[in-house]
Write a protein that holds these residues in place. Sequence first.
Motif, PDB file in Angstrom:
ATOM      1  N   ASP A  91      -9.654   6.485   9.632  1.00 24.74           N
ATOM      2  CA  ASP A  91      -9.851   5.671  10.832  1.00 24.74           C
ATOM      3  C   ASP A  91     -10.743   6.339  11.873  1.00 24.74           C
ATOM      4  O   ASP A  91     -11.433   5.663  12.630  1.00 24.74           O
ATOM      5  CB  ASP A  91      -8.500   5.313  11.457  1.00 24.74           C
ATOM      6  N   LYS A  97      -9.520   9.688   3.282  1.00 22.46           N
ATOM      7  CA  LYS A  97      -8.421   8.814   2.931  1.00 22.46           C
ATOM      8  C   LYS A  97      -8.630   8.425   1.458  1.00 22.46           C
ATOM      9  O   LYS A  97      -9.727   8.003   1.085  1.00 22.46           O
ATOM     10  CB  LYS A  97      -8.484   7.585   3.834  1.00 22.46           C
ATOM     11  N   VAL A  99      -7.731   5.935  -1.440  1.00 22.59           N
ATOM     12  CA  VAL A  99      -7.218   4.579  -1.573  1.00 22.59           C
ATOM     13  C   VAL A  99      -7.466   4.050  -2.983  1.00 22.59           C
ATOM     14  O   VAL A  99      -8.227   4.641  -3.753  1.00 22.59           O
ATOM     15  CB  VAL A  99      -7.879   3.633  -0.545  1.00 22.59           C
ATOM     16  N   GLN A 100      -6.831   2.921  -3.287  1.00 21.78           N
ATOM     17  CA  GLN A 100      -7.085   2.272  -4.563  1.00 21.78           C
ATOM     18  C   GLN A 100      -8.503   1.716  -4.567  1.00 21.78           C
ATOM     19  O   GLN A 100      -8.967   1.157  -3.571  1.00 21.78           O
ATOM     20  CB  GLN A 100      -6.075   1.151  -4.795  1.00 21.78           C
ATOM     21  N   ASP A 103      -8.529  -2.072  -3.934  1.00 19.54           N
ATOM     22  CA  ASP A 103      -7.949  -2.548  -2.679  1.00 19.54           C
ATOM     23  C   ASP A 103      -7.863  -1.377  -1.698  1.00 19.54           C
ATOM     24  O   ASP A 103      -6.929  -0.607  -1.730  1.00 19.54           O
ATOM     25  CB  ASP A 103      -6.560  -3.133  -2.932  1.00 19.54           C
ATOM     26  N   HIS A 104      -8.862  -1.256  -0.826  1.00 23.91           N
ATOM     27  CA  HIS A 104      -8.950  -0.125   0.103  1.00 23.91           C
ATOM     28  C   HIS A 104      -7.835  -0.107   1.134  1.00 23.91           C
ATOM     29  O   HIS A 104      -7.684   0.864   1.861  1.00 23.91           O
ATOM     30  CB  HIS A 104     -10.305  -0.120   0.805  1.00 23.91           C
ATOM     31  N   SER A 105      -7.040  -1.164   1.223  1.00 23.26           N
ATOM     32  CA  SER A 105      -5.942  -1.165   2.174  1.00 23.26           C
ATOM     33  C   SER A 105      -4.692  -0.497   1.593  1.00 23.26           C
ATOM     34  O   SER A 105      -3.720  -0.254   2.319  1.00 23.26           O
ATOM     35  CB  SER A 105      -5.603  -2.596   2.598  1.00 23.26           C
ATOM     36  N   GLN A 106      -4.733  -0.190   0.298  1.00 23.88           N
ATOM     37  CA  GLN A 106      -3.575   0.417  -0.361  1.00 23.88           C
ATOM     38  C   GLN A 106      -3.861   1.883  -0.693  1.00 23.88           C
ATOM     39  O   GLN A 106      -4.939   2.215  -1.165  1.00 23.88           O
ATOM     40  CB  GLN A 106      -3.258  -0.325  -1.678  1.00 23.88           C
TER      41      GLN A 106
END
Length: 110
Positions: A91, A97, A99-100, A103-106
Amino acid sequence: MKIFLVLVLFTCVIDVTFGYCFAKVEDGDHCTPKDGVTMLAGSELLMPEKCEKCTCSRQSDSSSLFLSCCGYGIHGGVYAPPPGCKVIAGDDGCSIKMVQAIDHSQPCVQ
């Protein structure tokens, strides 16, 4: 030849982020890591917009200064995520970070 082709294809598939550093010797009484910015000997400068940290130091054997700048966080090293995952900036724009990939939110899970 087959090994070379496999290595080339393998590097095209893997998502890898690389870090960097650069250094230079400067004359005068200050270092200039970028236009309009000056640093005195013994000082450090953190530039979060570039995820870069610079130091300015006096060389022991001369009157010259040594400017060293390195990436940090997302630009600070080599990150090779596990299959199905991807490395992205956090952020703050500099932290890493994992991530998957789909799905970058996971978060990355193994």
